[in-house]
Design a protein around this motif. Structure first.
Motif, short mmCIF file in Angstrom:
data_model
loop_
_atom_site.label_atom_id
_atom_site.label_comp_id
_atom_site.label_asym_id
_atom_site.label_seq_id
_atom_site.Cartn_x
_atom_site.Cartn_y
_atom_site.Cartn_z
N CYS A 181 0.86 -1.19 0.00
CA CYS A 181 0.00 0.00 0.00
C CYS A 181 0.89 1.24 0.00
N SER A 183 -0.04 4.26 0.46
CA SER A 183 -0.46 5.29 1.40
C SER A 183 0.23 5.14 2.77
N CYS A 184 0.46 3.87 3.18
CA CYS A 184 1.05 3.65 4.50
C CYS A 184 2.38 2.91 4.40
N CYS A 208 -4.83 2.55 8.37
CA CYS A 208 -4.76 3.14 7.03
C CYS A 208 -6.06 2.83 6.30
N SER A 210 -6.72 3.32 3.09
CA SER A 210 -6.55 2.85 1.71
C SER A 210 -6.51 1.33 1.66
N CYS A 211 -5.80 0.72 2.60
CA CYS A 211 -5.66 -0.75 2.56
C CYS A 211 -6.42 -1.39 3.71
ZN LIG Z 1 -2.26 1.31 3.70
#
Ligand SMILES: [Zn+2]
Ligand SMILES: [Zn+2]
Length: 432
Positions: A181, A183-184, A208, A210-211
């Motif tokens: 991911c 994002s993180c 997170c 996103s995931c």
């Molecule tokens: Zn993530």
């Protein structure tokens, strides 16, 4: 590092044994808790140890204070005894009824205090936020007093998220590999600022989005077809709750693990909090009930034998008030019927029923024949001896006055007695 801060970093707050911290056993009384606290606090006071031990003593001192704060308060102690520290921790999720007071206490307990920043031993890292158990769902559930008296079983259809049976919650096709991911960076958590009050925020780790905390995401073509990569699907389930007879408002019925399922997480509970609708006849206090009963003046004076009230299970409650033994019921008199209150839980015992007597007096003009009045007068007890006074005034009166008006007309300040004015004191003086 002290035990408590180690545990705090792991997030396993529910393992902290507050009794052990104070060195008392679980049945300790309040005075014993207080005594143990004083003893422990004295021996670990940061001012009493060598310089290099000060940080540790400081932490220990804080944990002793917090253990005392929880155990000395009956409500908090009960919460801790029944749910462990998890009871205090749940207020950290996005739960509905986050108790601000408990939350603040927990922050202090784990050193995330607002003024001082991180305490020694925390390395600046906030407590991991990924919960071991999902959030509980709380719902109010309305019940009548009849239902609480008799007990009740209720069924619901609930729609909830369950782990996708096709991908077992991974969200991806078989053999497909998720990519990290972005994002993180694959950690599943991200740092965010939580605002405690205007202008004040503490750093904390959040999942997170996103995931969804998994650290990896699938390419669109690799996503599970059933759940479309969501890892969960919706399912309908019939839930049944049982409200035992004798339950009361505020009781909680817990359906364990029936809240939404989330991958890698134990599902939370669905909790129903009982709310009793007001009853037109009965009032409840603990296991006792009370109600008003209507008795006519004739019944109050001459006795009766009849059903005076319909109980919560539909039974008639029959009272036999004896006559002619000259027993009289008076307005507001209270009759106690033992064993006719609310049932105790898991027992055949019941509380008591308190009946408050209302006497229905006849309306105006109920007596048409004057000779009947004379007869009644002869039958009823004679009035008390007349009140002797030197002066007697015959006054007029209003029969339908209201005590709400009592005191409303008395404007003491502006009122001037006629006599005073004639005595030479001007109205200006009296106005003061
Ligand atoms: Zn993530
Ligand atoms: Zn799936």
């Amino acid at each position: 590092m002290t035990r408590i801060s180690t545990l705090g970093m792991d997030g396993a707050a529910e393992n902290i044994d507050l009794y052990e911290i104070l060195g008392i056993d679980r049945g300790a009384s309040q005075p014993e808790i207080k005594k143990a606290y004083h003893k422990a606090a004295l021996s670990s006071h940061p001012d009493k140890v060598a310089e290099h031990e000060r940080d540790e003593a400081d932490n220990k001192f804080k944990s002793i204070s917090k253990a005392y704060e929880i155990l000395y308060n009956d409500d908090k102690r009960h919460l801790y005894d029944t749910h462990g520290m998890a009871a205090f921790e749940s207020s950290h999720g996005n739960g509905m009824d986050a108790g601000g007071d408990l939350e603040e206490m927990l922050q202090q307990m784990f050193g995330m205090n607002i003024r001082g920043g991180m305490p020694p031993g925390f390395g600046g890292a906030a407590r991991p936020q990924k919960p071991r158990k999902g959030d509980d769902e709380e719902h109010p559930y309305q019940v009548t007093l009849e239902e609480l008296y008799k007990g009740k079983t209720a069924k619901f259809a609930s729609t909830k998220n369950i782990i996708c049976s096709h991908c077992k919650g991974s969200g991806g096709k078989e053999k497909a590999k998720p990519k990290q991911c972005a994002s993180c960076n694959g950690k599943g958590v991200k740092q965010a600022l939580r605002h405690i009050s205007p202008g004040m925020a503490v750093p904390e780790m959040v999942m997170c989005s996103s995931c969804r905390g998994k650290g990896g995401v699938y390419n669109p073509k690799d996503k599970c077809r059933k759940c479309k990569g969501e890892c969960v699907t919706q399912a309908r389930k019939v839930l049944e709750i049982y409200i035992p007879r004798g339950s009361k408002e505020g009781d909680r019925i817990i359906l364990e693990g029936e809240a939404d399922q989330i991958p890698n997480q134990e599902p939370g509970d669905i909790i129903f909090g009982l709310v009793q609708t007001e009853h037109p006849t009965f009032r409840r206090a603990g296991v006792d009930l009370s109600a008003d009963i209507e008795v006519t003046l004739a019944e109050a004076l001459c006795g009766f034998s009849r059903v005076v009230i319909k109980h919560l299970d539909g039974r008639g409650i029959h009272l036999q008030h004896p006559q002619p033994i000259a027993r009289v019921l008076k307005p507001g008199q209270v009759i106690k019927v033992s064993g006719e209150g609310m049932p105790y839980k898991k027992s055949d015992m019941k509380g008591d029923l308190y009946l408050v007597v209302n006497i229905g007096f006849p309306e105006h003009d109920w007596l048409v024949k004057n000779q009947a009045v004379t007869k009644l007068q002869e039958l009823l007890p004679e009035p008390d001896k007349p009140i002797e006074t030197d002066v007697v005034d015959h006054v007029t009166y209003d029969e339908s006055a209201n005590l709400d008006d009592f005191g409303a007309g008395a404007e003491g300040e502006g009122w001037v007695d006629d006599d005073e004015e004639e005595d030479g004191e001007g109205p200006e003086c009296a106005q003061q």
